[in-house]
Design an enzyme around this catalytic site. Structure first.
Site, mmCIF file in Angstrom:
data_model
loop_
_atom_site.group_PDB
_atom_site.id
_atom_site.type_symbol
_atom_site.label_atom_id
_atom_site.label_comp_id
_atom_site.label_asym_id
_atom_site.label_seq_id
_atom_site.Cartn_x
_atom_site.Cartn_y
_atom_site.Cartn_z
ATOM 1 N N ASP A 1 0.891 -1.138 0.046
ATOM 2 C CA ASP A 1 0.054 0.396 -0.475
ATOM 3 C C ASP A 1 1.266 0.830 0.015
ATOM 4 O OD1 ASP A 1 -1.878 -1.903 0.776
ATOM 5 O OD2 ASP A 1 -1.774 -2.131 2.762
ATOM 6 N N ASP B 1 -1.984 -2.424 -4.705
ATOM 7 C CA ASP B 1 -2.332 -2.792 -3.528
ATOM 8 C C ASP B 1 -3.048 -1.722 -3.286
ATOM 9 O OD1 ASP B 1 -3.770 -5.090 -2.029
ATOM 10 O OD2 ASP B 1 -1.901 -4.357 -0.180
ATOM 11 N N ARG C 1 -13.577 0.454 -1.644
ATOM 12 C CA ARG C 1 -13.153 0.685 -1.011
ATOM 13 C C ARG C 1 -12.921 1.810 -0.312
ATOM 14 N NH1 ARG C 1 -8.737 -4.688 -0.513
ATOM 15 N NH2 ARG C 1 -10.006 -6.094 -0.740
HETATM 16 CA CA CA Z 1 -2.842 -3.952 2.002
HETATM 17 CA CA CA Z 2 -4.299 -7.403 -2.869
#
Ligand code: CA
Ligand code: CA
Length: 448
Positions: A228, A267, A321
């Site tokens: 991330d 990600d 998300r």
């Molecule tokens: Ca993640």
């Molecule tokens: Ca993933």
């Protein structure tokens, strides 16, 4: 001659007057004025989270590295300098790190650019060999294992050492105004620490060079990536403010398809997992991204934690998300969602409430294209709650949960929660002008 304290009060008064003028010019509300006045009494690098500003103001509050001495105040503009300034993840000495310009995480200690091929070099990994080894047609639908998977992992570990920046407790990381400050291709990892402030930074194109094929993920398998832009894992008291998160310049639509699935090198943008608690995410821009914000990494992540306030953020050109919420008491207010497709990022839903998440979503604004459905803005597993009102969709006050529940015969979203938000400084209940005001007051590059 004026005494130092007299000069200070004069300066403060001038700052207040300037703030008042700025407020008048932009039409921002009274609550914003109070925050600006407090914030400008100290410089950007020493600012702390205002009282009652969301969950991160709870407990001892969030002060980051504001108490740093001169020896722990750094200005960095290269990857090596950033690594040195961060020091050891276990050193809790307060530190302030000023990021000047864009730091490319994929560079070596001398600043030379590193490519995916540089990381793969010496490991024996190649995508062609990996695809040949684990083609479901010949290998079957089981998890990759063997020479090429070992090689992929080795290459991934090499990149990980380079691009992951571990942040210790009591740290403030702030972009220097006017320098296009940010981190390109990096992953800021805040793990098992306390009291961290991250502001005024652009996090762009955090990429995993070595996605892993998982044929058991979903019905058709998925390519999964590891990093991330910012990961909060097991942390307490974090304030993420005025940052920009984007995949640019590498949009997902430009990636190839392997084994019938899109090769996914990104990600999360900002993931909050593993029992993280007391987090305030405000005035950021999330754009050009798929899986934007995860709260809780699994349905059993951590009970009694994952308390997060998310306000005055702009979400545009994101797929899903925003956030995906699990378990915690999550307050989502005064955000602007624009569900127009941007650079191929076509929104699936905005907010997913699952695993008994206790979400209060109020006074947010959605802008929908004419063919989009209100019922598609939410998602859930039938155990999550979404309470709160005053949400506007294309200018009209709309009950998102009622629309979702009317369109779904099962897994309905619950409408009651087990808490009432009280840390709500700056909450605005009149939000018609929010898209205009947030367009120019959020993200990296607007703080001075
Ligand atoms: Ca993640
Ligand atoms: Ca993933």
């Amino acid at each position: 001659m004026a005494t130092p304290s007299h000069r200070r009060s004069l300066r403060k008064r001038r700052t207040l007057l300037a703030s008042a003028a700025a407020v008048a010019a932009t039409g921002l509300g009274a609550s914003y004025f109070v925050m600006s006045a407090n914030a400008e009494a100290v410089d950007l690098y020493h600012q702390t989270l205002a009282a009652k500003d969301g969950w991160a103001s709870s407990g001892t509050g969030t002060t980051g590295g504001t108490k740093a001495d001169a020896a722990h105040t750094f200005t960095v503009s290269t990857r090596a300098q950033l690594v040195k300034a961060l020091g050891s993840a276990s050193d809790t000495t307060p530190r302030i790190i000023k990021v000047k310009g864009t730091i490319d995480a994929n560079t070596d200690d001398s600043g030379k650019k590193l490519s995916c091929a540089n990381y793969a070099s010496g490991t024996g990994y190649s995508l062609a060999a990996y695809l040949k080894a684990f083609d479901p047609a010949t290998y079957g639908k089981k998890l990759p294992s063997g020479t090429q998977e070992t090689a992929r992992k080795a290459a991934q570990d090499k990149q990980k050492k380079n691009i992951v920046f571990r942040v210790p407790s009591n740290t403030t990381i702030v972009g220097v105004p006017g320098t296009k400050a940010g981190i390109l291709g990096g992953s800021v990892l805040v793990q098992n620490v306390k009291n961290v402030i991250i502001r005024n930074l652009t996090f762009a194109d955090t990429q995993d060079c070595f996605p892993q094929w998982d044929p058991t993920d979903g019905s058709s398998g998925e390519w999964n990536s590891n990093y991330d832009s910012v990961t909060l894992r097991g942390v307490t008291n974090v304030w993420a403010d005025h940052n920009t998160f984007t995949d640019a310049p590498t949009f997902d639509k430009t990636e190839a398809t392997h084994f019938g699935r899109k090769y996914q090198v990104h990600d999360g943008a900002l993931d909050i997992t593993n029992g993280s608690d007391l987090v305030t995410v405000e005035r950021n821009q999330f754009t050009n991204h798929d899986k934007t914000m995860l709260i809780g990494s699994s349905d059993t992540d951590s009970t009694g934690k994952l308390r997060v306030s998310i306000h005055h953020n702009v979400w545009k050109g994101i797929v899903q998300r925003a956030p995906l919420a699990r378990i915690g008491q999550i307050h989502l207010y005064n955000n602007v969602y624009d569900t127009t497709t941007v650079n191929g990022y076509a929104p699936k839903y905005s907010l997913d409430s699952r695993a008994k998440a206790q979400v209060v979503a109020e006074h947010n604004v959605w802008k929908l294209p004419s063919d989009a459905k209100v019922a598609k803005l939410l998602s859930g597993d039938g155990t999550g709650s979404v309470a709160g009102g005053g949400n506007l969709v294309n200018g009209t006050t709309t009950d998102l949960v009622a629309a979702y529940n009317a369109a779904n015969s099962s897994k309905k979203i619950k409408t009651t929660v087990n808490w009432t938000p009280t840390l709500t400084a700056g909450l605005e209940s009149s939000v018609k002008n929010l898209p205009t005001s947030l367009a120019t007051s959020t993200g990296a590059g607007v703080l001075s």
